[in-house]
Design a protein around this motif. Structure first.
Motif, PDB file in Angstrom:
ATOM      1  N   ILE A 118      -1.865  -3.532 -10.114  1.00 30.08           N
ATOM      2  CA  ILE A 118      -1.863  -2.205  -9.509  1.00 30.08           C
ATOM      3  C   ILE A 118      -3.294  -1.691  -9.452  1.00 30.08           C
ATOM      4  O   ILE A 118      -4.099  -1.938 -10.357  1.00 30.08           O
ATOM      5  CB  ILE A 118      -0.950  -1.233 -10.302  1.00 30.08           C
ATOM      6  CG1 ILE A 118      -0.767   0.085  -9.550  1.00 30.08           C
ATOM      7  CG2 ILE A 118      -1.459  -1.008 -11.714  1.00 30.08           C
ATOM      8  CD1 ILE A 118       0.288   0.995 -10.163  1.00 30.08           C
ATOM      9  N   SER A 119      -3.611  -0.980  -8.379  1.00 31.64           N
ATOM     10  CA  SER A 119      -4.945  -0.395  -8.238  1.00 31.64           C
ATOM     11  C   SER A 119      -4.838   0.849  -7.369  1.00 31.64           C
ATOM     12  O   SER A 119      -3.785   1.120  -6.782  1.00 31.64           O
ATOM     13  CB  SER A 119      -5.919  -1.408  -7.628  1.00 31.64           C
ATOM     14  OG  SER A 119      -5.499  -1.790  -6.326  1.00 31.64           O
ATOM     15  N   ARG A 120      -5.936   1.586  -7.293  1.00 28.67           N
ATOM     16  CA  ARG A 120      -5.943   2.802  -6.488  1.00 28.67           C
ATOM     17  C   ARG A 120      -7.335   3.055  -5.957  1.00 28.67           C
ATOM     18  O   ARG A 120      -8.333   2.639  -6.555  1.00 28.67           O
ATOM     19  CB  ARG A 120      -5.451   4.004  -7.287  1.00 28.67           C
ATOM     20  CG  ARG A 120      -6.339   4.394  -8.440  1.00 28.67           C
ATOM     21  CD  ARG A 120      -5.658   5.452  -9.317  1.00 28.67           C
ATOM     22  NE  ARG A 120      -5.440   6.700  -8.575  1.00 28.67           N
ATOM     23  CZ  ARG A 120      -4.548   7.627  -8.939  1.00 28.67           C
ATOM     24  NH1 ARG A 120      -3.797   7.434 -10.015  1.00 28.67           N
ATOM     25  NH2 ARG A 120      -4.432   8.733  -8.235  1.00 28.67           N
ATOM     26  N   CYS A 169       6.964   3.669  -4.116  1.00 30.30           N
ATOM     27  CA  CYS A 169       5.760   4.306  -4.637  1.00 30.30           C
ATOM     28  C   CYS A 169       6.159   5.662  -5.218  1.00 30.30           C
ATOM     29  O   CYS A 169       7.024   6.343  -4.654  1.00 30.30           O
ATOM     30  CB  CYS A 169       4.789   4.473  -3.479  1.00 30.30           C
ATOM     31  SG  CYS A 169       3.381   5.536  -3.748  1.00 30.30           S
ATOM     32  N   MET A 217       0.038   7.265 -10.814  1.00 31.21           N
ATOM     33  CA  MET A 217       0.870   6.704  -9.750  1.00 31.21           C
ATOM     34  C   MET A 217       1.647   5.511 -10.304  1.00 31.21           C
ATOM     35  O   MET A 217       1.219   4.870 -11.284  1.00 31.21           O
ATOM     36  CB  MET A 217       0.014   6.264  -8.574  1.00 31.21           C
ATOM     37  CG  MET A 217      -0.743   7.376  -7.890  1.00 31.21           C
ATOM     38  SD  MET A 217       0.323   8.585  -7.074  1.00 31.21           S
ATOM     39  CE  MET A 217       1.056   7.563  -5.787  1.00 31.21           C
ATOM     40  N   SER A 245       0.849  -1.192   0.000  1.00 30.33           N
ATOM     41  CA  SER A 245       0.000   0.000   0.000  1.00 30.33           C
ATOM     42  C   SER A 245       0.877   1.231   0.000  1.00 30.33           C
ATOM     43  O   SER A 245       2.008   1.202   0.485  1.00 30.33           O
ATOM     44  CB  SER A 245      -0.901   0.016   1.239  1.00 30.33           C
ATOM     45  OG  SER A 245      -1.756  -1.100   1.274  1.00 30.33           O
ATOM     46  N   GLY A 297      -7.692   5.136 -12.720  1.00 29.45           N
ATOM     47  CA  GLY A 297      -7.580   3.697 -12.609  1.00 29.45           C
ATOM     48  C   GLY A 297      -8.006   2.891 -13.804  1.00 29.45           C
ATOM     49  O   GLY A 297      -7.974   1.656 -13.755  1.00 29.45           O
ATOM     50  N   THR A 335      -4.912   6.336  -1.691  1.00 30.47           N
ATOM     51  CA  THR A 335      -4.018   5.188  -1.541  1.00 30.47           C
ATOM     52  C   THR A 335      -3.936   4.404  -2.842  1.00 30.47           C
ATOM     53  O   THR A 335      -4.941   4.235  -3.533  1.00 30.47           O
ATOM     54  CB  THR A 335      -4.509   4.258  -0.413  1.00 30.47           C
ATOM     55  OG1 THR A 335      -4.595   5.007   0.806  1.00 30.47           O
ATOM     56  CG2 THR A 335      -3.553   3.092  -0.210  1.00 30.47           C
ATOM     57  N   GLN A 336      -2.712   3.948  -3.161  1.00 33.67           N
ATOM     58  CA  GLN A 336      -2.567   3.008  -4.261  1.00 33.67           C
ATOM     59  C   GLN A 336      -2.032   1.694  -3.701  1.00 33.67           C
ATOM     60  O   GLN A 336      -1.486   1.654  -2.602  1.00 33.67           O
ATOM     61  CB  GLN A 336      -1.652   3.539  -5.364  1.00 33.67           C
ATOM     62  CG  GLN A 336      -0.180   3.560  -5.048  1.00 33.67           C
ATOM     63  CD  GLN A 336       0.688   3.504  -6.316  1.00 33.67           C
ATOM     64  OE1 GLN A 336       0.239   3.179  -7.416  1.00 33.67           O
ATOM     65  NE2 GLN A 336       1.951   3.842  -6.176  1.00 33.67           N
ATOM     66  N   TYR A 337      -2.216   0.649  -4.482  1.00 35.85           N
ATOM     67  CA  TYR A 337      -1.878  -0.692  -4.030  1.00 35.85           C
ATOM     68  C   TYR A 337      -1.099  -1.441  -5.117  1.00 35.85           C
ATOM     69  O   TYR A 337      -1.197  -1.131  -6.299  1.00 35.85           O
ATOM     70  CB  TYR A 337      -3.154  -1.481  -3.720  1.00 35.85           C
ATOM     71  CG  TYR A 337      -4.075  -0.800  -2.752  1.00 35.85           C
ATOM     72  CD1 TYR A 337      -5.142  -0.031  -3.209  1.00 35.85           C
ATOM     73  CD2 TYR A 337      -3.887  -0.913  -1.375  1.00 35.85           C
ATOM     74  CE1 TYR A 337      -5.994   0.607  -2.328  1.00 35.85           C
ATOM     75  CE2 TYR A 337      -4.739  -0.278  -0.477  1.00 35.85           C
ATOM     76  CZ  TYR A 337      -5.788   0.480  -0.962  1.00 35.85           C
ATOM     77  OH  TYR A 337      -6.628   1.109  -0.078  1.00 35.85           O
ATOM     78  N   THR A 357      -3.656   0.981 -17.094  1.00 32.83           N
ATOM     79  CA  THR A 357      -2.510   0.493 -16.327  1.00 32.83           C
ATOM     80  C   THR A 357      -1.401   0.030 -17.272  1.00 32.83           C
ATOM     81  O   THR A 357      -1.638  -0.222 -18.461  1.00 32.83           O
ATOM     82  CB  THR A 357      -2.895  -0.681 -15.417  1.00 32.83           C
ATOM     83  OG1 THR A 357      -3.450  -1.735 -16.216  1.00 32.83           O
ATOM     84  CG2 THR A 357      -3.909  -0.263 -14.364  1.00 32.83           C
ATOM     85  N   ASN A 383      -9.092   6.498  -4.887  1.00 31.20           N
ATOM     86  CA  ASN A 383      -8.929   7.952  -4.776  1.00 31.20           C
ATOM     87  C   ASN A 383      -9.598   8.510  -3.528  1.00 31.20           C
ATOM     88  O   ASN A 383      -9.168   9.539  -3.005  1.00 31.20           O
ATOM     89  CB  ASN A 383      -9.442   8.635  -6.025  1.00 31.20           C
ATOM     90  CG  ASN A 383      -8.492   8.482  -7.204  1.00 31.20           C
ATOM     91  OD1 ASN A 383      -7.372   8.000  -7.050  1.00 31.20           O
ATOM     92  ND2 ASN A 383      -8.950   8.864  -8.385  1.00 31.20           N
TER      93      ASN A 383
END
Length: 123
Positions: free
Chosen positions: A69-71, A95, A33, A20, A54, A77-79, A57, A73
């Motif tokens: 990858i994900s986020r 990150c 990101m 994260s 998002g 936070t992004q993951y 990608t 808003n």
């Protein structure tokens, strides 16, 4: 600006980890990101990127099909979900926040960087 990574650790080959990155101090929802990594003695390399909302990608060939990858808003936070981990995935993962809304592999397109989190894949 702050980018704070978490979720790193030691995992066996074939295992999973979810990183994260909590962001603050800039307009997260307008920024692409990314995740980069650097192994000992190696150059920093691109891992994955996501655009501002998002729906776009990009992945390095070495992680495609294994990492996602994900986020969020709303949570700023992004993951990075990492599955089927291999010893060669061992690195410090960083990150990064992009200067535009488009996802990009180029590290010079990222203005802000976190301190990194260690991922070690070993039996």
């Amino acid at each position: 600006v702050q980018l704070v990574e978490s979720g790193g650790g030691l995992v066996q080959p074939g295992g999973s980890l979810k990183l994260s990155c909590a962001a603050s101090g800039f307009t997260f929802s307008s920024s692409a990101m990314g995740w980069f990594r650097q192994a000992p003695g190696q150059k920093r390399e691109f891992v994955a990127a996501i655009n501002w909302n998002g729906d776009s990608t990009a992945y390095a060939d070495s992680v495609k099909g294994r990492f996602t990858i994900s986020r969020d808003n709303a949570k700023l936070t992004q993951y990075l979900q990492m599955n089927s981990l291999k010893p060669e995935d061992t690195a410090v993962y960083y990150c990064a926040a992009g200067r535009s809304f488009r996802a990009t592999r180029d590290d010079y397109q990222y203005d802000y960087w976190g301190q990194g989190t260690q991922v070690t894949v070993s039996s």
